[in-house]
Design a protein around this motif. Structure first.
Motif, PDB file in Angstrom:
ATOM      1  N   UNK A  19       0.849  -1.198  -0.049  1.00  0.00           N
ATOM      2  CA  UNK A  19      -0.008  -0.092  -0.121  1.00  0.00           C
ATOM      3  C   UNK A  19       0.998   1.229  -0.175  1.00  0.00           C
ATOM      4  N   UNK A  20       2.134   1.163   0.568  1.00  0.00           N
ATOM      5  CA  UNK A  20       2.780   2.398   0.783  1.00  0.00           C
ATOM      6  C   UNK A  20       3.548   2.640  -0.614  1.00  0.00           C
ATOM      7  N   UNK A  21       4.149   1.603  -1.179  1.00  0.00           N
ATOM      8  CA  UNK A  21       4.730   1.810  -2.492  1.00  0.00           C
ATOM      9  C   UNK A  21       3.659   2.220  -3.657  1.00  0.00           C
ATOM     10  N   UNK A  22       2.476   1.633  -3.620  1.00  0.00           N
ATOM     11  CA  UNK A  22       1.110   2.094  -4.429  1.00  0.00           C
ATOM     12  C   UNK A  22       1.095   3.448  -4.370  1.00  0.00           C
ATOM     13  N   UNK A  23       1.102   3.857  -2.876  1.00  0.00           N
ATOM     14  CA  UNK A  23       0.619   5.641  -2.678  1.00  0.00           C
ATOM     15  C   UNK A  23       1.789   6.360  -3.137  1.00  0.00           C
ATOM     16  N   UNK A  24       2.959   5.554  -3.535  1.00  0.00           N
ATOM     17  CA  UNK A  24       4.121   6.556  -4.036  1.00  0.00           C
ATOM     18  C   UNK A  24       3.880   6.318  -5.583  1.00  0.00           C
ATOM     19  N   UNK A  25       3.080   5.689  -6.042  1.00  0.00           N
ATOM     20  CA  UNK A  25       2.821   5.429  -7.556  1.00  0.00           C
ATOM     21  C   UNK A  25       3.303   4.507  -8.317  1.00  0.00           C
ATOM     22  N   UNK A  36       3.948 -12.104  -0.991  1.00  0.00           N
ATOM     23  CA  UNK A  36       4.952 -11.436  -1.713  1.00  0.00           C
ATOM     24  C   UNK A  36       3.938 -10.338  -2.665  1.00  0.00           C
ATOM     25  N   UNK A  37       4.861  -9.469  -3.079  1.00  0.00           N
ATOM     26  CA  UNK A  37       4.002  -8.549  -3.999  1.00  0.00           C
ATOM     27  C   UNK A  37       5.114  -8.188  -4.972  1.00  0.00           C
ATOM     28  N   UNK A  38       4.510  -7.948  -6.045  1.00  0.00           N
ATOM     29  CA  UNK A  38       5.503  -7.353  -7.228  1.00  0.00           C
ATOM     30  C   UNK A  38       4.876  -5.931  -7.889  1.00  0.00           C
ATOM     31  N   UNK A  39       5.999  -5.303  -7.875  1.00  0.00           N
ATOM     32  CA  UNK A  39       5.530  -4.113  -8.193  1.00  0.00           C
ATOM     33  C   UNK A  39       6.345  -3.238  -9.447  1.00  0.00           C
ATOM     34  N   UNK A  40       5.606  -2.636 -10.460  1.00  0.00           N
ATOM     35  CA  UNK A  40       6.527  -2.230 -11.782  1.00  0.00           C
ATOM     36  C   UNK A  40       7.400  -0.917 -11.229  1.00  0.00           C
ATOM     37  N   UNK A  41       8.788  -1.193 -11.223  1.00  0.00           N
ATOM     38  CA  UNK A  41       9.624  -0.124 -10.688  1.00  0.00           C
ATOM     39  C   UNK A  41      10.134   0.543 -11.989  1.00  0.00           C
ATOM     40  N   UNK A  42       9.761   0.510 -13.033  1.00  0.00           N
ATOM     41  CA  UNK A  42      10.041   1.226 -14.187  1.00  0.00           C
ATOM     42  C   UNK A  42      11.451   1.035 -14.908  1.00  0.00           C
ATOM     43  N   UNK A  43      11.231  -0.515 -15.259  1.00  0.00           N
ATOM     44  CA  UNK A  43      12.431  -1.234 -15.726  1.00  0.00           C
ATOM     45  C   UNK A  43      12.957  -2.213 -14.774  1.00  0.00           C
ATOM     46  N   UNK A  44      12.690  -2.009 -13.615  1.00  0.00           N
ATOM     47  CA  UNK A  44      13.253  -3.114 -12.605  1.00  0.00           C
ATOM     48  C   UNK A  44      11.910  -3.475 -11.546  1.00  0.00           C
ATOM     49  N   UNK A  45      11.839  -4.695 -11.325  1.00  0.00           N
ATOM     50  CA  UNK A  45      10.658  -5.028 -10.420  1.00  0.00           C
ATOM     51  C   UNK A  45      10.856  -4.855  -9.033  1.00  0.00           C
ATOM     52  N   UNK A 134      12.329  -8.072 -16.670  1.00  0.00           N
ATOM     53  CA  UNK A 134      11.185  -8.616 -16.610  1.00  0.00           C
ATOM     54  C   UNK A 134       9.895  -7.613 -17.265  1.00  0.00           C
ATOM     55  N   UNK A 135       9.157  -8.196 -17.880  1.00  0.00           N
ATOM     56  CA  UNK A 135       7.832  -7.428 -18.306  1.00  0.00           C
ATOM     57  C   UNK A 135       6.545  -8.073 -17.450  1.00  0.00           C
ATOM     58  N   UNK A 136       6.173  -7.070 -16.701  1.00  0.00           N
ATOM     59  CA  UNK A 136       4.982  -7.580 -15.911  1.00  0.00           C
ATOM     60  C   UNK A 136       3.682  -7.075 -16.634  1.00  0.00           C
ATOM     61  N   UNK A 137       2.694  -8.470 -16.691  1.00  0.00           N
ATOM     62  CA  UNK A 137       1.617  -8.249 -17.346  1.00  0.00           C
ATOM     63  C   UNK A 137       0.508  -7.448 -16.247  1.00  0.00           C
ATOM     64  N   UNK A 138       0.269  -6.077 -16.652  1.00  0.00           N
ATOM     65  CA  UNK A 138      -0.215  -5.146 -15.906  1.00  0.00           C
ATOM     66  C   UNK A 138      -1.626  -4.845 -16.627  1.00  0.00           C
ATOM     67  N   UNK A 139      -2.625  -4.720 -15.692  1.00  0.00           N
ATOM     68  CA  UNK A 139      -3.863  -4.594 -15.988  1.00  0.00           C
ATOM     69  C   UNK A 139      -4.127  -3.005 -16.028  1.00  0.00           C
ATOM     70  N   UNK A 140      -4.857  -2.432 -17.080  1.00  0.00           N
ATOM     71  CA  UNK A 140      -5.130  -1.256 -17.314  1.00  0.00           C
ATOM     72  C   UNK A 140      -5.573  -0.218 -16.068  1.00  0.00           C
ATOM     73  N   UNK A 141      -4.981   0.717 -15.887  1.00  0.00           N
ATOM     74  CA  UNK A 141      -5.490   1.510 -14.735  1.00  0.00           C
ATOM     75  C   UNK A 141      -6.981   1.909 -14.741  1.00  0.00           C
ATOM     76  N   UNK A 142      -7.701   2.096 -13.871  1.00  0.00           N
ATOM     77  CA  UNK A 142      -9.233   2.482 -13.766  1.00  0.00           C
ATOM     78  C   UNK A 142      -9.240   3.695 -12.990  1.00  0.00           C
ATOM     79  N   UNK A 143      -9.163   4.979 -13.538  1.00  0.00           N
ATOM     80  CA  UNK A 143      -9.247   6.182 -12.717  1.00  0.00           C
ATOM     81  C   UNK A 143      -9.107   7.540 -13.743  1.00  0.00           C
TER      82      UNK A 143
END
Length: 143
Positions: A19-25, A36-45, A134-143
């Motif tokens: 939740x913290x890292x999601x709040x950072x964008x 475990x959670x995986x977040x898109x770090x812009x070229x690094x996961x 790594x290429x994470x398969x991301x769902x489209x943003x809803x917002x």
């Protein structure tokens, strides 16, 4: 080409840290599993992993706050021992030899000459670019 593809942070509470890292964008991948959670770090996961679980997984006894592992993801399970042998030849110490994990991947851990833990891993669900990212398969943003 070798690429740093994933950075894992040892955290006290995966959901809180996510939740913290999601709040950072950062955007969370929908393939997360409990613990475990995986977040898109812009070229690094960025991976968030419980402290105790990470200490157990790496073979390290110290699960202190701030623990970090760095990772090389590879395209095939057969590359894990090859990459580990290369690390050892360069001066690394094996922490855990290659093994098939309960979730189906193949992973090994080594420490660099300064003791920093690294993971070499093959994960069937992670697509890699030609240069090892790594290429994470991301769902489209809803917002």
């Amino acid at each position: 080409m070798v690429a740093i593809s994933l950075i894992t942070l040892a955290v006290a509470d995966v959901a809180r840290s996510c939740a913290f890292y999601e709040a950072l964008g950062l955007r969370t991948a929908p393939t997360n599993e409990e613990g475990v959670a995986f977040l898109d770090g812009g070229g690094v996961v960025l991976s968030l992993y419980g402290r105790t679980a990470l200490a157990e997984d790496t073979g390290l006894t110290d699960a202190r706050p701030g623990g970090v592992t760095l990772a090389f993801n590879v395209a095939t399970p057969e590359e894990v021992p090859v990459r580990l042998d290369a690390a050892v030849a360069a001066g690394a110490t094996v922490l855990k030899p290659p093994r098939t994990m309960p979730w189906g991947g193949v992973t090994a851990y080594f420490a660099d000459p300064d003791g920093h833990p690294w993971e070499i891993t093959w994960v069937d669900g992670f697509a890699l670019t030609e240069d090892g990212r790594i290429v994470l398969q991301m769902e489209p943003s809803h917002g």
